[in-house]
Design an enzyme around this catalytic site. Structure first.
Site, PDB file in Angstrom:
ATOM      1  N   ARG A 102       0.858  -1.180   0.000  1.00 47.39           N
ATOM      2  CA  ARG A 102       0.000   0.000   0.000  1.00 47.39           C
ATOM      3  C   ARG A 102       0.892   1.227   0.000  1.00 47.39           C
ATOM      4  NH1 ARG A 102      -2.619   0.434   5.038  1.00 47.39           N
ATOM      5  NH2 ARG A 102      -1.295   2.216   5.413  1.00 47.39           N
ATOM      6  N   GLU A 145       4.709   7.058   2.412  1.00 50.02           N
ATOM      7  CA  GLU A 145       5.562   5.870   2.529  1.00 50.02           C
ATOM      8  C   GLU A 145       4.952   4.737   1.714  1.00 50.02           C
ATOM      9  OE1 GLU A 145       5.618   3.517   6.045  1.00 50.02           O
ATOM     10  OE2 GLU A 145       3.505   3.806   6.464  1.00 50.02           O
ATOM     11  N   ASN A 155       4.227   0.747   2.050  1.00 56.49           N
ATOM     12  CA  ASN A 155       4.171  -0.378   2.996  1.00 56.49           C
ATOM     13  C   ASN A 155       4.286  -1.689   2.238  1.00 56.49           C
ATOM     14  OD1 ASN A 155       3.234   1.132   5.577  1.00 56.49           O
ATOM     15  ND2 ASN A 155       1.846   1.849   3.978  1.00 56.49           N
ATOM     16  N   SER A 205      -2.583  -2.990   6.181  1.00 57.91           N
ATOM     17  CA  SER A 205      -3.874  -3.299   6.797  1.00 57.91           C
ATOM     18  C   SER A 205      -5.032  -2.578   6.108  1.00 57.91           C
ATOM     19  CB  SER A 205      -3.835  -2.932   8.274  1.00 57.91           C
ATOM     20  OG  SER A 205      -3.498  -1.582   8.398  1.00 57.91           O
ATOM     21  N   LYS A 239      12.025   2.845   5.712  1.00 55.33           N
ATOM     22  CA  LYS A 239      12.078   4.279   5.405  1.00 55.33           C
ATOM     23  C   LYS A 239      13.446   4.676   4.874  1.00 55.33           C
ATOM     24  CE  LYS A 239       8.075   5.136   8.079  1.00 55.33           C
ATOM     25  NZ  LYS A 239       7.595   3.784   8.419  1.00 55.33           N
ATOM     26  N   LYS A 290      11.942  10.554  11.097  1.00 49.63           N
ATOM     27  CA  LYS A 290      11.381   9.193  11.148  1.00 49.63           C
ATOM     28  C   LYS A 290      12.436   8.139  11.482  1.00 49.63           C
ATOM     29  CE  LYS A 290       7.768   9.991   7.702  1.00 49.63           C
ATOM     30  NZ  LYS A 290       7.022   9.377   6.583  1.00 49.63           N
ATOM     31  N   GLU A 325       7.398   0.847  11.862  1.00 50.73           N
ATOM     32  CA  GLU A 325       6.097   0.809  11.182  1.00 50.73           C
ATOM     33  C   GLU A 325       4.994   0.810  12.229  1.00 50.73           C
ATOM     34  OE1 GLU A 325       5.853   0.774   7.877  1.00 50.73           O
ATOM     35  OE2 GLU A 325       8.031   0.734   7.695  1.00 50.73           O
ATOM     36  N   GLY A 326       3.811   1.190  11.796  1.00 48.97           N
ATOM     37  CA  GLY A 326       2.640   0.989  12.659  1.00 48.97           C
ATOM     38  C   GLY A 326       2.159   2.223  13.391  1.00 48.97           C
ATOM     39  N   ARG A 333      -7.790   7.464   4.844  1.00 52.70           N
ATOM     40  CA  ARG A 333      -7.818   7.674   6.300  1.00 52.70           C
ATOM     41  C   ARG A 333      -7.870   9.169   6.567  1.00 52.70           C
ATOM     42  NH1 ARG A 333      -2.600   4.507   8.117  1.00 52.70           N
ATOM     43  NH2 ARG A 333      -1.983   5.394   6.133  1.00 52.70           N
TER      44      ARG A 333
HETATM   45  P1  ADP Z   1       4.196   4.475   9.848  1.00 49.27           P
HETATM   46  O1  ADP Z   1       5.060   3.397   9.289  1.00 49.27           O
HETATM   47  O2  ADP Z   1       4.276   4.587  11.325  1.00 49.27           O
HETATM   48  O3  ADP Z   1       2.800   4.405   9.304  1.00 49.27           O
HETATM   49  P2  ADP Z   1       4.425   6.920   8.288  1.00 49.27           P
HETATM   50  O4  ADP Z   1       5.612   7.351   7.525  1.00 49.27           O
HETATM   51  O5  ADP Z   1       3.266   6.469   7.484  1.00 49.27           O
HETATM   52  O6  ADP Z   1       4.888   5.818   9.329  1.00 49.27           O
HETATM   53  O7  ADP Z   1       3.967   8.100   9.231  1.00 49.27           O
HETATM   54  C1  ADP Z   1       2.869   8.000  10.117  1.00 49.27           C
HETATM   55  C2  ADP Z   1       1.914   9.154   9.902  1.00 49.27           C
HETATM   56  O8  ADP Z   1       2.586  10.400  10.074  1.00 49.27           O
HETATM   57  C3  ADP Z   1       1.325   9.206   8.500  1.00 49.27           C
HETATM   58  O9  ADP Z   1       0.173   8.381   8.415  1.00 49.27           O
HETATM   59  C4  ADP Z   1       1.009  10.677   8.336  1.00 49.27           C
HETATM   60  O10 ADP Z   1      -0.232  10.992   8.932  1.00 49.27           O
HETATM   61  C5  ADP Z   1       2.113  11.352   9.144  1.00 49.27           C
HETATM   62  N1  ADP Z   1       3.232  11.729   8.251  1.00 49.27           N
HETATM   63  C6  ADP Z   1       4.262  10.937   7.860  1.00 49.27           C
HETATM   64  N2  ADP Z   1       5.100  11.595   7.040  1.00 49.27           N
HETATM   65  C7  ADP Z   1       4.612  12.823   6.899  1.00 49.27           C
HETATM   66  C8  ADP Z   1       5.027  13.986   6.162  1.00 49.27           C
HETATM   67  N3  ADP Z   1       6.124  13.972   5.437  1.00 49.27           N
HETATM   68  N4  ADP Z   1       4.260  15.107   6.268  1.00 49.27           N
HETATM   69  C9  ADP Z   1       3.140  15.135   7.013  1.00 49.27           C
HETATM   70  N5  ADP Z   1       2.692  14.068   7.726  1.00 49.27           N
HETATM   71  C10 ADP Z   1       3.414  12.931   7.682  1.00 49.27           C
HETATM   72 MG    MG Z   2       2.101   4.834   7.442  1.00 50.92          MG
END
Ligand code: ADP
Ligand code: MG
Length: 465
Positions: free
Chosen positions: A117, A133, A135, A140, A298, A352, A356-357, A439
């Site tokens: 995803r 990102e 996945n 999920s 990442k 970051k 994950e999660g 979401r």
């Molecule tokens: P995870 O693997 O924990 O899902 P993500 O990279 O998806 O990590 O980050 C978690 C959440 O943080 C995302 O669902 C989003 O809402 C927010 N987020 C992540 N990166 C960004 C970004 N570059 N700008 C704004 N919000 C972000």
């Molecule tokens: Mg995410």
């Protein structure tokens, strides 16, 4: 409309009753099916999303699928890119250790299955679709996400005229059916009638009903049996036969589908790590293999965004341009200029770790303090993180339903596009975009996970602009 929610809920109870999760506060809720159900949080109506960006996101899915496959075959690139991360991040180090063992014995995965995803936000500053990102493990909500699209479609069929919203503008969402189809076809490629699909699950699972949709489709449409096992159970009940067959609880396993194993907490002891290794050593199809898992980190996302790196893996220039267009700014922390900028203007960045999660990223004040501390430590600690340009989606008023209560909040959204990829040697059996997950979360919240309690499930209403 919020007041009308209860009428709507009753009339559409067939949908809302299916969109369920386990309540964490209730004893045995996460282990015994049917105990302690609560509806998953959802938005009352679909969120507007421009059709042009929707098309762009869909077109990217098969290209990302192909990219993951190509990168997964370059073990040296994966090991090299993650070599500094490995020194400071034990979890990534353990994954790399398994990967290195497989490289040492020249282990080949002829049949490769990816259920991915790719998540995006619409950046209001640049008016562009930017990837959050990709996945590659445990993606999920193919199950509940598709149901929310149907719930919204049903609601608009009933109330769309009053609201001035057309249900036909909600794209159909067959994510669960298509994920199950990919698992079913992988099972066919494995070619052992008596084999099962094994879903790796957490001992306590809040989101088991999302998973059941796949299990049901697999059984009903493809005649394939699924067993659910924790990594600890695999260690206790599993073995690999001399011909490579993975046998768990006396049953040969065709496909191992991970809905756990993405976080350090999924490996509380050495037992879980030996199960992961056992699975990797077998001839079962892994979704994902250790290589596919690592491609989704990442750090690899950041490496792929560097100039000239995509060209190593893909030939088609148009595809490369499409991918690059959706990359936000991504930097490793050995870039001193960027670290300095991030300390000066922390609100323009996200920090970051390799996790994950949900719930792991750092923003604003925390980001600045962490960078200053890590810099002062002067070791390799910075290598555990990447920096990302912060994306600013436009906020809009949304009706969110959580715990049976409907409330209105300024919200922002993240669109995930599911992709399925199945390959047997040179034959690409499937390379598809397959459904989506929208979401939506209150705009003041930084994180985005639904199961983690930050966001609600949503769907999209395509608009022309
Ligand atoms: P995870 O693997 O924990 O899902 P993500 O990279 O998806 O990590 O980050 C978690 C959440 O943080 C995302 O669902 C989003 O809402 C927010 N987020 C992540 N990166 C960004 C970004 N570059 N700008 C704004 N919000 C972000
Ligand atoms: Mg995410």
């Amino acid at each position: 409309l919020c007041v009308k929610y209860w009428d709507i809920k009753c009339e559409n109870s067939c949908w809302s009753q299916l969109i369920v999760m386990n309540r964490t506060s209730r004893l045995r809720s996460g282990t015994v099916p049917g105990v302690g159900l609560v509806h998953a949080p959802f938005s009352l109506l679909p969120t507007r999303f421009p059709a042009s960006f929707w098309k762009q996101a869909c077109e990217l899915a098969p290209i990302f699928n192909e990219l993951v496959d190509r990168v997964s075959l370059d073990g040296k690139f994966l090991q090299g890119s993650l070599s500094r991360t490995k020194q400071v991040d034990d979890f990534t180090a353990r994954l790399l250790e398994i990967h290195a063992k497989m490289m040492a014995v020249n282990k080949k995965e002829d049949i490769r299955l990816g259920l991915h995803r790719s998540d995006y936000m619409l950046d209001s500053e640049t008016n562009s679709l930017l990837q959050i990102e990709l996945n590659t493990i445990s993606t999920s909500f193919p199950g509940l996400g598709s149901l929310v699209s149907e719930l919204h479609r049903t609601l608009l069929n009933q109330y769309g005229e009053v609201l001035g919203l057309d249900s036909e503008r909600i794209p159909r969402n067959w994510a669960a059916i298509q994920f199950a189809e990919a698992l079913g076809k992988a099972w066919v490629e494995y070619n052992n009638e008596s084999a099962v699909v094994m879903m790796i699950v957490q001992a306590e699972e809040r989101n088991m009903y999302d998973q059941y949709w796949l299990i049901n489709h697999l059984k009903e449409s493809h005649g394939v049996m699924t067993i659910r096992k924790t990594l600890a159970q695999v260690e206790a009940e599993g073995l690999v036969l001399p011909n490579g067959t993975l046998v768990v609880d006396g049953r040969p396993v065709a496909v191992v589908y991970f809905r756990a194993g993405y976080a350090p907490t999924d490996y509380p002891s050495e037992v879980e790590w030996s199960a992961r290794l056992l699975i990797e050593q077998s001839s079962a199809i892994k979704c994902p293999s250790i290589s596919y898992h690592l491609v989704g980190t990442k750090k690899i996302q950041q490496e792929l965004a560097k100039p000239s790196v995509l060209e190593r893996f893909l030939d088609n220039e148009e595809d490369i341009a499409k991918l690059r267009k959706c990359f936000a700014g991504l930097w490793s922390l050995d870039n001193e200029e960027i670290v300095k900028s991030a300390i000066e203007k922390p609100d323009l960045f996200v920090l970051k770790p390799q996790r994950e999660g949900g719930g792991n990223n750092l923003y604003g004040h925390d980001l600045r303090e962490t960078l200053i501390r890590l810099k002062n430590e002067q070791g390799e600690a910075l290598a555990a993180y990447i920096l990302m340009q912060r994306i600013f989606p436009r906020a809009s008023l949304t009706q969110l339903v959580q715990g049976g209560v409907c409330f209105e909040e300024l919200s922002i959204s993240e669109l995930g596009i599911f992709g399925s990829y199945l390959r047997n040697k040179d034959k690409v059996v499937i390379n598809n975009q397959c459904g989506y997950l929208m979401r939506t979360k209150v705009s003041s919240s930084n994180e985005g996970g639904v199961a983690a309690g930050f966001a609600v499930l949503d769907s999209i209403l395509l608009t022309d602009e």
